[in-house]
Scaffold this active site. Structure first.
Site, PDB file in Angstrom:
ATOM      1  N   CYS A 109      -3.621   0.620   8.908  1.00  0.00           N
ATOM      2  CA  CYS A 109      -2.884  -0.664   8.815  1.00  0.00           C
ATOM      3  C   CYS A 109      -1.570  -0.364   9.608  1.00  0.00           C
ATOM      4  CB  CYS A 109      -2.648  -1.280   7.525  1.00  0.00           C
ATOM      5  SG  CYS A 109      -3.894  -1.626   6.518  1.00  0.00           S
ATOM      6  N   ASP A 111     -20.545  -9.253  24.817  1.00  0.00           N
ATOM      7  CA  ASP A 111     -19.635  -8.739  23.656  1.00  0.00           C
ATOM      8  C   ASP A 111     -19.582  -7.140  23.888  1.00  0.00           C
ATOM      9  OD1 ASP A 111     -18.309  -8.257  21.629  1.00  0.00           O
ATOM     10  OD2 ASP A 111     -19.962  -8.885  20.347  1.00  0.00           O
ATOM     11  N   CYS A 152     -13.258  -6.916  21.878  1.00  0.00           N
ATOM     12  CA  CYS A 152     -12.388  -6.275  20.838  1.00  0.00           C
ATOM     13  C   CYS A 152     -11.076  -5.701  21.617  1.00  0.00           C
ATOM     14  CB  CYS A 152     -12.882  -5.542  19.848  1.00  0.00           C
ATOM     15  SG  CYS A 152     -13.654  -4.111  20.759  1.00  0.00           S
ATOM     16  N   TYR A 157     -25.024  -6.678  25.258  1.00  0.00           N
ATOM     17  CA  TYR A 157     -24.667  -5.751  24.065  1.00  0.00           C
ATOM     18  C   TYR A 157     -24.713  -6.326  22.876  1.00  0.00           C
ATOM     19  CZ  TYR A 157     -21.826  -4.268  28.392  1.00  0.00           C
ATOM     20  OH  TYR A 157     -21.759  -3.895  29.554  1.00  0.00           O
ATOM     21  N   CYS A 211       0.851  -1.164  -0.180  1.00  0.00           N
ATOM     22  CA  CYS A 211       0.071  -0.007   0.140  1.00  0.00           C
ATOM     23  C   CYS A 211       0.762   1.277   0.046  1.00  0.00           C
ATOM     24  CB  CYS A 211      -0.663   0.233   1.270  1.00  0.00           C
ATOM     25  SG  CYS A 211      -1.895   1.726   1.474  1.00  0.00           S
ATOM     26  N   GLU A 220     -29.495  -4.267  24.286  1.00  0.00           N
ATOM     27  CA  GLU A 220     -28.865  -3.265  23.321  1.00  0.00           C
ATOM     28  C   GLU A 220     -29.089  -1.816  23.801  1.00  0.00           C
ATOM     29  OE1 GLU A 220     -26.019  -3.071  21.057  1.00  0.00           O
ATOM     30  OE2 GLU A 220     -26.596  -1.085  20.903  1.00  0.00           O
ATOM     31  N   GLN A 268     -20.266  -6.256  13.000  1.00  0.00           N
ATOM     32  CA  GLN A 268     -18.922  -6.576  12.654  1.00  0.00           C
ATOM     33  C   GLN A 268     -18.464  -6.396  11.546  1.00  0.00           C
ATOM     34  OE1 GLN A 268     -16.707  -7.304  15.100  1.00  0.00           O
ATOM     35  NE2 GLN A 268     -17.916  -8.304  16.713  1.00  0.00           N
TER      36      GLN A 268
END
Ligand code: SAH
Length: 456
Positions: A81, A383, A410, A314, A72, A335, A285
């Site tokens: 990235c 989550d 995450c 969540y 890239c 949620e 996601q």
């Protein structure tokens, strides 16, 4: 003592979650971007703090075997990235290390880790992109923020996005420039167009184009663009065009108001065999293939027999719970975003799923109410967003005392902290833990943890 502008020799021995390589010199940690473990470098020191310093590469003396040619042209400037300059194999090893380090250091756990589930496709995997728009040299440009800044690097052909995104963004930017529609300026709060936001159903190909503007005036411009150009013919997969209005002086991308310009307010994708409706506000996601892998690992950890009551905290648009609907007795999703809950209810309906209910509210508050009502789910799935669970959510989970808790996260640091709080109750222990890479080439990694009641 290291000083600014000094040139030192170091070897990179570790990697931080921000993607900086780290080496040591004169008792100090030195962080250097765009490096790889095993690099021997001449580094120029650019900033010195109390116990650590930042440097930039002056010269590579010995190149790490993990290094690879970046494919890239802007990967050194863009904040997306972190790992395009190393092999994917090395990246997965580093990400496994992020998880085990966090669980050891923050969680105090000594665990056996299942091997990280890597991506088969490390390019073009994202289903969502939010491109900031800015004025540069009197022209609107679009691209990505450079590392740790809000300066736009004009570049749309990002290798993480489906190639059609760049074509659509370039088309819209050309229109904006031809019609002298101003980009929004974050400093002066003047101008109009803030972001171009795209979503694409990975399995259906349906595309949502959402133009985020500082003022409702954009509605007229976007209507004119749709009626006077061939955008819809050229990009036949565009199923909806929306103007989202965000007048606030904020880093948050989306405002509260949406104006439908073309098509419906949602697109549909398929996740784990279920049709999923997506509104611009709903969390989904970004890597559909890997999310399917993640959900199936979570289901495997839960070892469902068909008799369980599950609580999905969540839950977003309900994707996790719905993926398990045929393996459980009933499921409840919780949620906080109303639109996502509406999507979740419709998602259950359009898939003919009758054993699911969804509640809109704060996970902790609702879980606490459920605990007070004597609800006893067999499995609780959590989550949470990056900041992890609130203390009251964890307390409520413990009060309901499910047989199993499956935590998806995450952020390894907050996952480790939250698992520690759960296990410190003395009731639970971690039985399984596995990393899943949903964000190839970036610094992020997902983890799934199974905690079971002790003695079960
Ligand atoms: N499980 C879903 C979503 C996970 S992302 C999926 O896999 O798609 C985290 C979700 O938590 C988001 O949808 C976010 O809107 C929601 N959320 C954030 N804070 C919350 C809170 N306090 N209570 C309930 N949900 C919350």
């Amino acid at each position: 003592m290291i000083s600014k502008n000094q040139i030192i020799e170091i070897e990179i021995t570790g990697m931080t979650s921000e993607g900086n390589g780290v080496g040591h010199a004169q008792g100090m940690a030195v962080f250097v971007p765009c490096t790889a473990i095993g690099d021997k470098l001449e580094v120029k020191i650019v900033k010195v703090l109390k116990s650590y310093a930042y440097g930039i590469i002056e010269k590579i003396l010995i190149s790490s075997p993990d290094r690879t040619q970046s494919d890239c042209p802007v990967s050194q400037k863009c904040g997306g990235c972190m790992f395009r300059h190393i092999t994917y194999e090395a990246e997965l090893k580093i990400k496994s290390g992020f998880i085990s380090d966090a669980f050891k250091r923050i969680g105090g756990f000594d665990l056996e880790y299942e091997s990280i589930a890597g991506c088969e496709e490390t390019d073009f995997y994202r289903n969502k992109a939010q491109y900031p728009v800015a004025m540069q040299d009197s022209k609107a440009v679009c691209g990505f923020y450079s590392r740790r800044s809000h300066r736009v690097v004009p570049f749309t052909a990002c290798r993480l996005q489906p190639p059609v995104f760049a074509q659509i963004v370039d088309y819209v930017i050309d229109y904006i420039n031809e019609h002298h529609i101003p980009a929004y300026d974050e400093q002066t709060h003047k101008g109009l167009i803030r972001h171009i936001y795209l979503r694409k159903g990975f399995h259906t190909g349906e595309i949502m184009l959402c133009i985020v503007a500082a003022d409702k005036k954009a509605v007229k411009y976007v209507r004119e663009m749709v009626s006077s150009t061939d955008i819809l013919e050229k990009f036949g997969d565009i199923k909806c065009i929306i103007v989202n209005v965000n007048p606030d002086n904020t880093n948050v991308i989306l405002g509260r108001k949406n104006f439908q310009i073309y098509g419906s307010e949602n697109i549909t994708d398929v996740m784990c065999g279920n049709k999923i409706m997506l509104s611009p506000m709903s969390f989904y996601q970004v890597n559909t293939c890997q999310a399917e892998k993640l959900y199936s690992i979570a289901a495997g950890f839960a070892e469902l027999s068909g008799n369980e009551k599950i609580l999905d905290l969540y839950c977003g648009t309900g994707t996790i719970g719905l993926s398990m609907h045929d393996k459980v007795k009933c499921l409840t999703g919780v949620e906080v975003i109303n639109q996502a809950v509406e999507n979740a209810k419709i998602n259950a309906q359009i898939n003919g799923i009758e054993n699911a209910e969804f509640i809109c509210g704060d996970a902790g508050t609702i879980a606490d109410k459920m605990a007070a009502q004597g609800e006893k789910p067999d499995v609780i799935i959590v989550d949470p967003p990056r900041k992890g669970c609130d203390g009251n959510t964890i307390e409520a989970i413990l009060k309901m005392s499910p047989c199993k808790i499956v935590m998806i996260s995450c952020n390894p640091a907050t996952a480790a902290r939250d698992c520690r709080m759960i296990c410190e109750s003395g009731e639970y222990e971690i039985r399984k833990i596995r990393g899943v890479d949903l964000f190839a080439r970036t610094g992020h990694v997902e983890s799934v943890v199974l905690m079971s009641r002790k003695g079960k």
